[in-house]
Design an enzyme around this catalytic site. Structure first.
Site, PDB file in Angstrom:
ATOM      1  N   ASP A  65       0.878  -1.180   0.000  1.00 52.48           N
ATOM      2  CA  ASP A  65       0.000   0.000   0.000  1.00 52.48           C
ATOM      3  C   ASP A  65       0.910   1.223   0.000  1.00 52.48           C
ATOM      4  OD1 ASP A  65      -2.374   1.617   0.347  1.00 52.48           O
ATOM      5  OD2 ASP A  65      -1.798   1.885   2.431  1.00 52.48           O
ATOM      6  N   THR A  74      -6.170   3.222  -4.774  1.00 48.06           N
ATOM      7  CA  THR A  74      -5.597   4.145  -5.750  1.00 48.06           C
ATOM      8  C   THR A  74      -4.681   3.385  -6.708  1.00 48.06           C
ATOM      9  OG1 THR A  74      -5.658   5.824  -4.021  1.00 48.06           O
ATOM     10  CG2 THR A  74      -4.355   6.329  -5.972  1.00 48.06           C
ATOM     11  N   CYS A 111     -10.947   3.207   0.017  1.00 45.54           N
ATOM     12  CA  CYS A 111      -9.560   3.562   0.288  1.00 45.54           C
ATOM     13  C   CYS A 111      -9.201   2.735   1.509  1.00 45.54           C
ATOM     14  CB  CYS A 111      -9.443   5.053   0.596  1.00 45.54           C
ATOM     15  SG  CYS A 111      -7.825   5.509   1.242  1.00 45.54           S
ATOM     16  N   HIS A 116      -7.232   3.125   3.791  1.00 44.79           N
ATOM     17  CA  HIS A 116      -7.024   3.871   5.035  1.00 44.79           C
ATOM     18  C   HIS A 116      -8.350   4.091   5.792  1.00 44.79           C
ATOM     19  CE1 HIS A 116      -3.090   4.862   3.402  1.00 44.79           C
ATOM     20  NE2 HIS A 116      -2.787   5.596   4.455  1.00 44.79           N
TER      21      HIS A 116
HETATM   22  N1  DGL Z   1      -4.630   3.538   0.907  1.00 43.34           N
HETATM   23  C1  DGL Z   1      -4.764   4.232  -0.334  1.00 43.34           C
HETATM   24  C2  DGL Z   1      -6.002   3.732  -1.071  1.00 43.34           C
HETATM   25  O1  DGL Z   1      -6.560   2.701  -0.739  1.00 43.34           O
HETATM   26  C3  DGL Z   1      -4.884   5.711  -0.233  1.00 43.34           C
HETATM   27  C4  DGL Z   1      -3.854   6.457   0.428  1.00 43.34           C
HETATM   28  C5  DGL Z   1      -3.092   7.372  -0.495  1.00 43.34           C
HETATM   29  O2  DGL Z   1      -3.626   8.350  -1.012  1.00 43.34           O
HETATM   30  O3  DGL Z   1      -1.945   7.065  -0.668  1.00 43.34           O
HETATM   31  O4  DGL Z   1      -6.431   4.369  -2.004  1.00 43.34           O
END
Ligand code: DGL
Length: 274
Positions: A11, A76, A188, A190
């Site tokens: 990630d 992402t 996402c 996070h």
């Molecule tokens: N963890 C990332 C996602 O799932 C997002 C964090 C980032 O912008 O780097 O999109």
């Protein structure tokens, strides 16, 4: 014969630990190597080409560790780089978008689904298309997409459940509340860290989809179907970051639990040339 090579998971930072946690829960006998690209995080504000370049380097680093599978534990990176990675990688590559979209379509009762993600994920339109494709049999399906870039910083900062997170969530989630969505995809990795806050704002009748659970199911399926399961006699958990290992462990440990992560090493990921 058992395949005891580890599973590689990456990630842009700590978000993918929400996926790792589910992988550990569903396939505990598998060894894992986690790489968080904290030194170059966030990916969600980067261009398509940069996200592909970083993701290729992340993959190459994990491949150099002898992994048997790559899990892109980042929406992402999945939306922008999955195609490229799956074309060049000689081990199975798992992404997080389709499992999340399928789970959302299964959960909705009123056919109104919200997607919250980084700007790069929302901007790609890939997630919305996946939800529309999976939900093509739902009459009058409505999809509301909203970028919530500050959620990544709040998650990395450990401000998961406080006033700042609540006010930020109220502002971002207003269009989803107005539309009356009954399901919100945390698109996402996070965002599951902020699930309590998001739930408080959206209200008790709204289901939050954490795609990590569905992704771990996909990993389990691939291992079983391809006869790639480990024997579980010696399970290892390795952690790497492109930034400060101590900082990584501080933020990650309250969330990951079980005394993890430990012994995190720093890796200079940009030396893995694309
Ligand atoms: N963890 C990332 C996602 O799932 C997002 C964090 C980032 O912008 O780097 O999109």
């Amino acid at each position: 014969m058992a395949d005891n090579r580890p599973i590689g998971i990456f990630d842009s930072g700590i978000g993918g630990l929400t996926v790792l946690r589910e992988i550990i829960a569903q396939v505990p006998s598998e060894s894992t190597i986690y790489f968080g690209d904290d030194g170059r995080s966030p990916y969600g504000t980067k261009s398509h080409d940069t996200i592909i370049k970083y993701s290729l380097q992340d993959m190459k680093f994990l491949k150099s560790q002898g992994v048997k599978m790559i899990v892109i534990a980042c929406n992402t990176a999945s939306t922008h780089a999955y195609k490229t990675l799956s074309q060049v990688c000689d081990v199975p590559v798992v992404e997080v978008v389709v499992p999340g979209a399928q789970a959302a379509v299964k959960a909705t009762k009123n056919g109104k689904i919200g997607i919250i993600a980084t700007r790069a994920t929302i901007g790609s339109g890939v997630y919305e298309s996946a939800v529309r494709e999976c939900g093509k049999d739902i009459e009058g399906l409505e999809v509301v997409s909203q970028a919530c870039p500050l959620f990544v910083s709040l998650a990395e900062e450990g401000w998961w459940d406080d006033d700042v997170a609540y006010l930020t969530a109220q502002k971002y989630l207003e269009p989803l509340k107005k539309a009356g969505v009954d399901t919100v995809v945390l698109a996402c990795t996070h965002y599951p860290l902020l699930a309590n806050t998001i739930s408080k704002v959206m209200g008790p009748g709204v289901t939050l989809i954490n795609s990590g659970i569905a992704v771990a199911g996909v990993v389990k399926d691939i291992l079983e179907k391809n006869d790639m399961k480990a024997d579980g006699k010696e399970v290892t958990r390795a952690f790497y970051t492109s930034d400060d290992p101590k900082l990584f462990e501080q933020v990650a440990s309250p969330f990951l639990g079980r005394g993890l992560p430990q012994g995190t090493k720093r890796v200079q990921v940009d030396k893995y040339d694309t």
